[in-house]
Motif scaffolding. Structure first.
Motif, PDB file in Angstrom:
ATOM      1  N   GLU A  61       0.893  -1.392   0.064  1.00  0.00           N
ATOM      2  CA  GLU A  61       0.024   0.049  -0.063  1.00  0.00           C
ATOM      3  C   GLU A  61       0.956   1.351   0.009  1.00  0.00           C
ATOM      4  OE1 GLU A  61      -3.335   2.291   2.688  1.00  0.00           O
ATOM      5  OE2 GLU A  61      -2.274   0.207   3.681  1.00  0.00           O
ATOM      6  N   GLU A  62       0.513   2.113  -0.821  1.00  0.00           N
ATOM      7  CA  GLU A  62       1.165   3.563  -0.938  1.00  0.00           C
ATOM      8  C   GLU A  62       0.607   4.425   0.149  1.00  0.00           C
ATOM      9  OE1 GLU A  62       2.165   6.983  -4.117  1.00  0.00           O
ATOM     10  OE2 GLU A  62       0.438   5.626  -4.661  1.00  0.00           O
ATOM     11  N   ILE A  63       1.367   5.423   0.688  1.00  0.00           N
ATOM     12  CA  ILE A  63       1.113   6.514   1.758  1.00  0.00           C
ATOM     13  C   ILE A  63       2.084   7.796   0.909  1.00  0.00           C
ATOM     14  CG2 ILE A  63       1.141   7.324   3.746  1.00  0.00           C
ATOM     15  CD1 ILE A  63       1.492   4.415   4.850  1.00  0.00           C
ATOM     16  N   SER A  64       1.084   8.530   0.595  1.00  0.00           N
ATOM     17  CA  SER A  64       1.716   9.382  -0.300  1.00  0.00           C
ATOM     18  C   SER A  64       2.065  10.934   0.139  1.00  0.00           C
ATOM     19  CB  SER A  64       0.867   9.770  -1.455  1.00  0.00           C
ATOM     20  OG  SER A  64       1.234  10.681  -2.426  1.00  0.00           O
ATOM     21  N   LEU A  65       2.920  11.784  -0.340  1.00  0.00           N
ATOM     22  CA  LEU A  65       3.079  13.007   0.286  1.00  0.00           C
ATOM     23  C   LEU A  65       1.930  14.147   0.149  1.00  0.00           C
ATOM     24  CD1 LEU A  65       5.099  14.832   1.747  1.00  0.00           C
ATOM     25  CD2 LEU A  65       6.340  15.373  -0.424  1.00  0.00           C
ATOM     26  N   PHE A  66       1.312  13.989  -1.350  1.00  0.00           N
ATOM     27  CA  PHE A  66       0.488  14.804  -1.662  1.00  0.00           C
ATOM     28  C   PHE A  66      -0.821  13.818  -2.181  1.00  0.00           C
ATOM     29  CE2 PHE A  66       3.874  17.577  -2.238  1.00  0.00           C
ATOM     30  CZ  PHE A  66       3.809  18.588  -1.171  1.00  0.00           C
ATOM     31  N   ASP A  67      -2.084  14.357  -2.372  1.00  0.00           N
ATOM     32  CA  ASP A  67      -3.132  13.561  -2.956  1.00  0.00           C
ATOM     33  C   ASP A  67      -3.211  13.945  -4.332  1.00  0.00           C
ATOM     34  OD1 ASP A  67      -5.336  12.035  -3.669  1.00  0.00           O
ATOM     35  OD2 ASP A  67      -6.765  13.041  -2.211  1.00  0.00           O
ATOM     36  N   MET A  68      -2.917  12.940  -5.044  1.00  0.00           N
ATOM     37  CA  MET A  68      -2.704  13.094  -6.474  1.00  0.00           C
ATOM     38  C   MET A  68      -3.869  12.540  -7.493  1.00  0.00           C
ATOM     39  SD  MET A  68       0.061  15.429  -6.808  1.00  0.00           S
ATOM     40  CE  MET A  68       0.382  15.345  -8.484  1.00  0.00           C
ATOM     41  N   SER A  69      -4.829  12.346  -6.572  1.00  0.00           N
ATOM     42  CA  SER A  69      -5.931  11.513  -7.323  1.00  0.00           C
ATOM     43  C   SER A  69      -7.181  12.170  -7.663  1.00  0.00           C
ATOM     44  CB  SER A  69      -6.405  10.040  -6.121  1.00  0.00           C
ATOM     45  OG  SER A  69      -7.073  10.908  -5.179  1.00  0.00           O
ATOM     46  N   ASP A  70      -7.089  13.378  -7.645  1.00  0.00           N
ATOM     47  CA  ASP A  70      -8.276  14.152  -7.760  1.00  0.00           C
ATOM     48  C   ASP A  70      -9.761  13.565  -7.253  1.00  0.00           C
ATOM     49  OD1 ASP A  70      -6.753  15.958  -9.585  1.00  0.00           O
ATOM     50  OD2 ASP A  70      -7.184  14.343 -11.194  1.00  0.00           O
ATOM     51  N   LEU A  83       3.712   7.253  12.678  1.00  0.00           N
ATOM     52  CA  LEU A  83       4.606   6.237  12.540  1.00  0.00           C
ATOM     53  C   LEU A  83       4.220   5.008  13.272  1.00  0.00           C
ATOM     54  CD1 LEU A  83       8.119   8.007  13.266  1.00  0.00           C
ATOM     55  CD2 LEU A  83       7.358   6.629  11.229  1.00  0.00           C
ATOM     56  N   SER A  84       3.552   5.182  14.426  1.00  0.00           N
ATOM     57  CA  SER A  84       3.114   3.992  15.285  1.00  0.00           C
ATOM     58  C   SER A  84       1.791   3.460  14.702  1.00  0.00           C
ATOM     59  CB  SER A  84       2.869   4.554  16.796  1.00  0.00           C
ATOM     60  OG  SER A  84       1.773   5.506  16.786  1.00  0.00           O
ATOM     61  N   ASP A  85       1.230   3.841  13.771  1.00  0.00           N
ATOM     62  CA  ASP A  85      -0.032   3.298  13.190  1.00  0.00           C
ATOM     63  C   ASP A  85       0.738   2.415  12.010  1.00  0.00           C
ATOM     64  OD1 ASP A  85      -1.701   4.307  14.771  1.00  0.00           O
ATOM     65  OD2 ASP A  85      -2.037   6.066  13.675  1.00  0.00           O
ATOM     66  N   THR A  86       1.961   2.629  11.507  1.00  0.00           N
ATOM     67  CA  THR A  86       2.464   2.073  10.385  1.00  0.00           C
ATOM     68  C   THR A  86       3.432   1.217  10.536  1.00  0.00           C
ATOM     69  OG1 THR A  86       1.954   4.164   9.263  1.00  0.00           O
ATOM     70  CG2 THR A  86       3.085   2.716   7.878  1.00  0.00           C
ATOM     71  N   VAL A  87       4.546   1.546  11.445  1.00  0.00           N
ATOM     72  CA  VAL A  87       5.507   0.799  11.671  1.00  0.00           C
ATOM     73  C   VAL A  87       5.474   0.438  13.081  1.00  0.00           C
ATOM     74  CG1 VAL A  87       8.072   0.816  11.532  1.00  0.00           C
ATOM     75  CG2 VAL A  87       6.838   2.241   9.980  1.00  0.00           C
ATOM     76  N   HIS A  88       5.659  -0.992  13.392  1.00  0.00           N
ATOM     77  CA  HIS A  88       5.876  -1.672  14.773  1.00  0.00           C
ATOM     78  C   HIS A  88       6.530  -3.052  14.591  1.00  0.00           C
ATOM     79  CE1 HIS A  88       2.261  -3.686  12.762  1.00  0.00           C
ATOM     80  NE2 HIS A  88       1.842  -2.469  12.828  1.00  0.00           N
ATOM     81  N   GLU A  89       6.392  -3.833  15.623  1.00  0.00           N
ATOM     82  CA  GLU A  89       7.231  -4.900  15.448  1.00  0.00           C
ATOM     83  C   GLU A  89       6.968  -5.977  14.507  1.00  0.00           C
ATOM     84  OE1 GLU A  89       5.917  -3.688  18.283  1.00  0.00           O
ATOM     85  OE2 GLU A  89       7.532  -3.446  19.762  1.00  0.00           O
ATOM     86  N   ALA A  90       5.545  -6.038  14.339  1.00  0.00           N
ATOM     87  CA  ALA A  90       5.036  -6.917  13.192  1.00  0.00           C
ATOM     88  C   ALA A  90       5.022  -6.250  11.810  1.00  0.00           C
ATOM     89  CB  ALA A  90       3.593  -7.379  13.380  1.00  0.00           C
ATOM     90  N   GLN A  91       5.401  -4.913  11.572  1.00  0.00           N
ATOM     91  CA  GLN A  91       5.611  -4.380  10.289  1.00  0.00           C
ATOM     92  C   GLN A  91       6.762  -3.521  10.220  1.00  0.00           C
ATOM     93  OE1 GLN A  91       3.867  -4.341   6.989  1.00  0.00           O
ATOM     94  NE2 GLN A  91       5.776  -3.236   6.818  1.00  0.00           N
ATOM     95  N   THR A  92       7.979  -3.927   9.957  1.00  0.00           N
ATOM     96  CA  THR A  92       9.191  -3.190  10.164  1.00  0.00           C
ATOM     97  C   THR A  92       9.663  -2.493   8.835  1.00  0.00           C
ATOM     98  OG1 THR A  92      10.568  -4.967   9.984  1.00  0.00           O
ATOM     99  CG2 THR A  92       9.695  -4.796  12.203  1.00  0.00           C
ATOM    100  N   LYS A  93       9.150  -3.067   7.656  1.00  0.00           N
ATOM    101  CA  LYS A  93       9.923  -2.557   6.545  1.00  0.00           C
ATOM    102  C   LYS A  93       9.000  -1.501   5.554  1.00  0.00           C
ATOM    103  CE  LYS A  93      12.813  -6.528   6.452  1.00  0.00           C
ATOM    104  NZ  LYS A  93      13.348  -7.496   5.567  1.00  0.00           N
ATOM    105  N   LEU A  94       9.446  -0.656   5.173  1.00  0.00           N
ATOM    106  CA  LEU A  94       8.887   0.440   4.124  1.00  0.00           C
ATOM    107  C   LEU A  94       9.858   0.766   2.901  1.00  0.00           C
ATOM    108  CD1 LEU A  94       7.636   3.328   6.749  1.00  0.00           C
ATOM    109  CD2 LEU A  94       6.263   1.521   5.678  1.00  0.00           C
ATOM    110  N   ILE A  95       9.437   0.748   2.032  1.00  0.00           N
ATOM    111  CA  ILE A  95      10.040   1.190   0.801  1.00  0.00           C
ATOM    112  C   ILE A  95       9.731   2.673   0.534  1.00  0.00           C
ATOM    113  CG2 ILE A  95      10.350   0.995  -2.010  1.00  0.00           C
ATOM    114  CD1 ILE A  95       9.578  -2.018  -1.498  1.00  0.00           C
ATOM    115  N   TYR A  96      10.710   3.495   0.449  1.00  0.00           N
ATOM    116  CA  TYR A  96      10.619   4.929   0.512  1.00  0.00           C
ATOM    117  C   TYR A  96      11.020   5.492  -1.239  1.00  0.00           C
ATOM    118  CZ  TYR A  96      11.602  10.008   1.030  1.00  0.00           C
ATOM    119  OH  TYR A  96      11.429  11.274   0.762  1.00  0.00           O
ATOM    120  N   VAL A  97      10.114   5.841  -2.073  1.00  0.00           N
ATOM    121  CA  VAL A  97      10.766   6.749  -3.130  1.00  0.00           C
ATOM    122  C   VAL A  97      10.285   8.220  -3.324  1.00  0.00           C
ATOM    123  CG1 VAL A  97       9.977   6.712  -5.667  1.00  0.00           C
ATOM    124  CG2 VAL A  97       9.632   4.578  -4.455  1.00  0.00           C
TER     125      VAL A  97
END
Length: 171
Positions: A61-70, A83-97
């Motif tokens: 799932e993507e979490i974006s800087l801005f809403d570009m979906s119109d 951060l605490s809602d996204t990253v925790h012991e069970a979910q430790t990895k993100l990809i950042y572009v």
């Protein structure tokens, strides 16, 4: 609590390029975005997104800087996502572009969660390894191979057209 992250530039060089830093668990993904851009020497003016990731670094799932979906799609935004809602012991990895024209891609991993240390200002850059190149590393986009399937494995020999019976030649 404090989150300790290691952020690694996805590149194909021998030298690893990464940054280790600490940030408060109550901060947002936009705060994490700002720390990453500062730690790697970017001006922070380009579009960016985080993607949830599994243990094999598959993009979710993507979490974006801005809403570009119109307004056509529901979009999770960095400034609204803690951060605490996204990253925790069970979910430790993100990809950042960062910068979708150049595709600076980073692997973001939660290394540990620790107590707040007295006298430390957060975010806190702890360790720097490697120099960031002047241009984003090239990305190679490849489809997964499916070795079990062969388009041309149908026992049909194009040179043997004369030996086919009437039904096979009829259109």
């Amino acid at each position: 609590m404090i989150y300790r992250f290691r952020v690694i530039l996805d590149n194909d060089t021998e030298e690893d390029i990464f940054r280790d830093f600490e940030i408060r668990e109550s901060d947002t993904l936009e705060d994490l975005h700002n720390v990453i851009t500062q730690c790697f020497g970017f001006d922070g003016t380009e579009m960016a997104s985080f993607y949830l990731s599994d243990d094999e670094w598959n993009q979710g799932e993507e979490i974006s800087l801005f809403d570009m979906s119109d307004g056509l799609n529901d979009v999770r935004l960095m400034n609204e996502t803690n951060l605490s809602d996204t990253v925790h012991e069970a979910q430790t990895k993100l990809i950042y572009v960062y910068d979708f024209m150049n595709m600076w891609t980073f692997f973001v991993e939660l290394a540990e969660i620790v107590e707040v240390a007295e006298g430390v200002d957060y975010p806190n850059l702890m360790y720097v390894q490697g120099q960031v190149p002047t241009e984003a590393p090239d990305k190679i986009f490849e489809a997964e191979s499916n070795d079990d399937y062969d388009d041309f494995d149908d026992d049909f020999n194009i040179d043997d057209y004369d030996n086919l019976d009437f039904e096979e030649n009829w259109n």
